[in-house]
Design a protein around this motif. Structure first.
Motif: not given
Ligand code: TPP
Ligand code: MG
Lengths: 309, 310
Positions: B74, B42-49, A303, A183-184, B25-28, A175-177, A248, A146-147, B31-32
């Motif tokens: 991050f 709510f949105t997950n933008a992926g691992i892309a800060e 979700w 995700t993307v 992509d964090l908050g397992f 990935q993480s969630m 996790y 994604d980066e 954020l639930k």
């Protein structure tokens, strides 16, 4: 040790290390174990007696959260004592959760995703400029792709004909969630790399024959190579496979640890010893009713946005 | 602290549909409750800060108030130019949430130690920097920053911090909170200021000093920028020593912010700076262990102050 044997040891160490430390990312360690086993058993030209040899192959684990896999591979390859693995995450240890270059054999500290490919590209670029024949290998996560920095470096590496560079993507689908697609979406991943000018080999990344073929495959051009290693997140321990919880959670005392160890024993290749529980666990704790096992922990399970309607 | 913030954010976002939460992509787990109750916000933008922060800016410039969410460095260092150009300069209503300020993720390694973030973000004009000291401050801070126009950085600890305040009357961004007054009969007196979740250590240290006969006027500076000049000025006039405590590089962060005010005032007061020296921490260990390495545990803080004022 063969790649397959080393991969099994990495899995077994991964279970023990996270169990002892309460550390995360076991599923990420399990998916990449075969890639790491293959690299350290057969591919990388590195010498534990001379870890900084200027002609050594370079290796970067860009998905640094799977640090236990590289520590286990290095220890089993003689870079430091296997005993030290037990100190992972502990106070005063050298083995931080993410990969640390203070450990012999490690070329780059990682942990923030999207850094590994640019740095590997720089090492490969300098290698060609210096007329060295070392090769550079870097392992990325699929979510890590994604980066933007991954693709910026990918473009540079192809533009500069860095044929001494191999990227391996641990395409474990998650990935993480959630799954990457939820995700993307990565879209047509092979075509993306091709469009960025890379030679692409797509394989089952948990299969050693296919890994062997992919690492040996030659292309008659000067472009870098990417191995899309299709794996399963959590591979080798069925109750962890594709369950994001195990990104996790660590295997707790009781059924989680016992079952994890015994599942690994079912797939233990001939000729490897389990240094912790040589015969597996004889009277494993049963999975209690109501245990959190085989449940869907992804974000998309609960979700349900409807703003598009 | 983390869960309290999300709980308050849910309440605020229920009342204001223009509040959005976007994660890198964090908050397992964490954020639930938010995405289950407020799926459309709510949105997950992926691992892309970088992209996440730019997207947040774009949404903010189109009428939303956007919270970005990630851990460690991050949401800040990884995308600092997006914060500077797209958020701060544009006065976009982007509120950056970082979980894991300082050594929270110590054993994970250097990449996960957020120990320069206050300095870097504080240097950006127009960004408010908020580091709550306990869960009560954190909950107040969420409401406070929603009402603060423009770009705000909210730096949190993790979960499970001790409550220092039962409740807070009249919480204001930019106004430090008094934790204790020195006893009138105390011989020597000092002021102790802290920012962020190290408040718990600072508070215990203050108690220890009081037991040893040293009076302490203690404040929690939940806002590092704009800094509360009035409290600094009053303490600089009253005491010979001011102690700053932060889980951060002593260069550029909270200690620097306090010393900037003191030098402006021209007051003669000695500043005792407790924090991380200007180096990368190569040691591995949990938060408490790493605090200990740098003299940031309560007993060490108290001992250091006693030594200085004796
Ligand atoms: C820049 C950055 N953002 C976020 C994270 C937090 N993080 C750690 S692992 C992870 C998921 C990684 O997914 P992937 O790359 O697919 O690796 P996998 O665990 O699946 O092998 C995230 C988001 C990070 N380490 N670095
Ligand atoms: Mg993945």
């Amino acid at each position: 040790m063969t790649g397959e044997q080393l991969a099994w040891k990495i899995r077994r160490h991964g279970v023990e290390m996270t169990h002892l430390s309460g550390g995360s990312h076991l599923a990420s360690i399990l998916s990449v174990a075969d890639i790491m086993g293959k690299l350290y058993a057969d591919v990388l030209r590195v010498d534990p007696k001379n870890p900084k040899d200027e002609n050594r192959d370079r290796f970067i684990l860009s998905k640094g959260h799977a640090g236990a896999s590289v520590y286990a591979a290095l220890a089993e390859s003689g870079f430091f004592p296997v005993e030290e693995l037990k100190t992972h995450y502990q106070n005063a240890s050298r083995l931080s959760g993410h990969v640390s270059h203070h450990v012999p054999g490690v070329d780059l500290s990682t942990g923030s995703l999207g850094h590994g490919l640019p740095v590997a590209t720089g090492m490969a670029y300098a290698g060609l400029k210096n007329h060295k024949d070392y090769k550079v290998y870097v392992v990325l996560g699929d979510g890590e792709c994604d980066e933007g920095s991954v693709w910026e470096a990918a473009m540079f590496a192809a533009h500069n004909d860095l044929k001494n560079l191999t990227a391996i993507v641990d395409h474990n689908m998650m990935q993480s969630m959630d799954f990457c697609e939820k995700t993307v979406a990565l879209g047509n991943f092979e075509k993306k790399w091709e469009a960025f000018g890379w030679n692409v080999v797509s394989i089952n990344g948990n299969d050693h024959a296919e890994l062997d073929m992919a690492f040996n495959k030659q292309f008659d051009n000067e472009k870098p190579k990417v191995i899309i290693a299709n794996t399963k997140k959590g591979y080798g321990i069925p109750f962890m496979e594709f369950d994001i919880l195990w990104h996790y959670r660590f295997p707790h005392d009781g059924w989680e640890y016992d079952l994890a160890v015994n599942e690994l024993h079912k797939i233990k290749p001939a000729g490897v010893e389990d240094p912790y529980t040589p015969n597996g666990i004889e009277n494993p704790a049963p999975v209690p009713p109501g245990a959190d096992i085989y449940n869907d922990h992804t974000t998309s399970a609960t979700w349900h946005p409807n703003w598009k309607n | 602290m983390r869960d309290t913030v999300i709980k308050t954010l849910i309440e605020e976002a229920k009342a204001n549909k223009d509040i959005e939460l976007i994660t890198g992509d964090l908050g397992f787990g964490v954020l639930k409750p938010f995405y289950e109750q407020l799926p459309n916000q709510f949105t997950n933008a992926g691992i892309a800060e970088q992209s996440m922060t730019g997207i947040a800016a774009g949404m903010a410039l189109s009428g939303k108030t956007v919270f970005t969410y990630s851990i460690g460095n991050f949401p800040t260092l990884r995308c600092v130019e997006q914060i500077r150009n797209d958020c701060a300069y544009m006065k976009a209503n982007v509120k950056i949430i970082c979980v894991g300020g300082g050594f929270v993720y110590g054993s994970l390694g250097m990449s996960h130690q957020a120990t320069d973030d206050i300095a870097i973000i504080r240097a950006l004009p127009g960004v408010t920097v908020v580091c709550p000291g306990d869960p009560t401050e954190a909950a107040e801070a969420v409401t406070g920053i929603i009402n603060t126009p423009g770009t705000v950085y909210l730096r949190l600890g993790r979960g499970g911090e001790k409550k220092i305040h039962e409740k807070i009357e009249n919480f204001q961004i930019g106004k430090a909170l008094k934790i204790r007054e020195p006893k009138a009969e105390a011989g020597k007196k000092v002021a102790i200021f802290s920012t962020g979740a190290i408040l718990e250590e600072a508070t215990t240290a203050a108690q220890m000093l009081e037991e040893a006969g040293i009076g302490v006027e203690q404040y929690s500076f939940h806002t590092v920028k704009p800094i509360d000049r009035d409290v600094i000025a009053a303490c600089a006039a009253k005491y010979d020593y001011i102690v700053t405590v932060e889980e951060h590089n002593i260069l550029g962060g909270f200690a620097s912010a306090v010393s900037e005010v003191i030098t402006d005032l021209g007051e003669k007061v000695k500043l005792i700076k407790i924090g991380i020296p200007d180096e990368y921490c190569t040691a591995v260990g949990n938060q408490n262990y790493l605090r200990g390495l740098y003299g940031m545990q309560a007993a060490q803080i108290a001992a250091r102050v006693k030594e200085e004022v004796k």
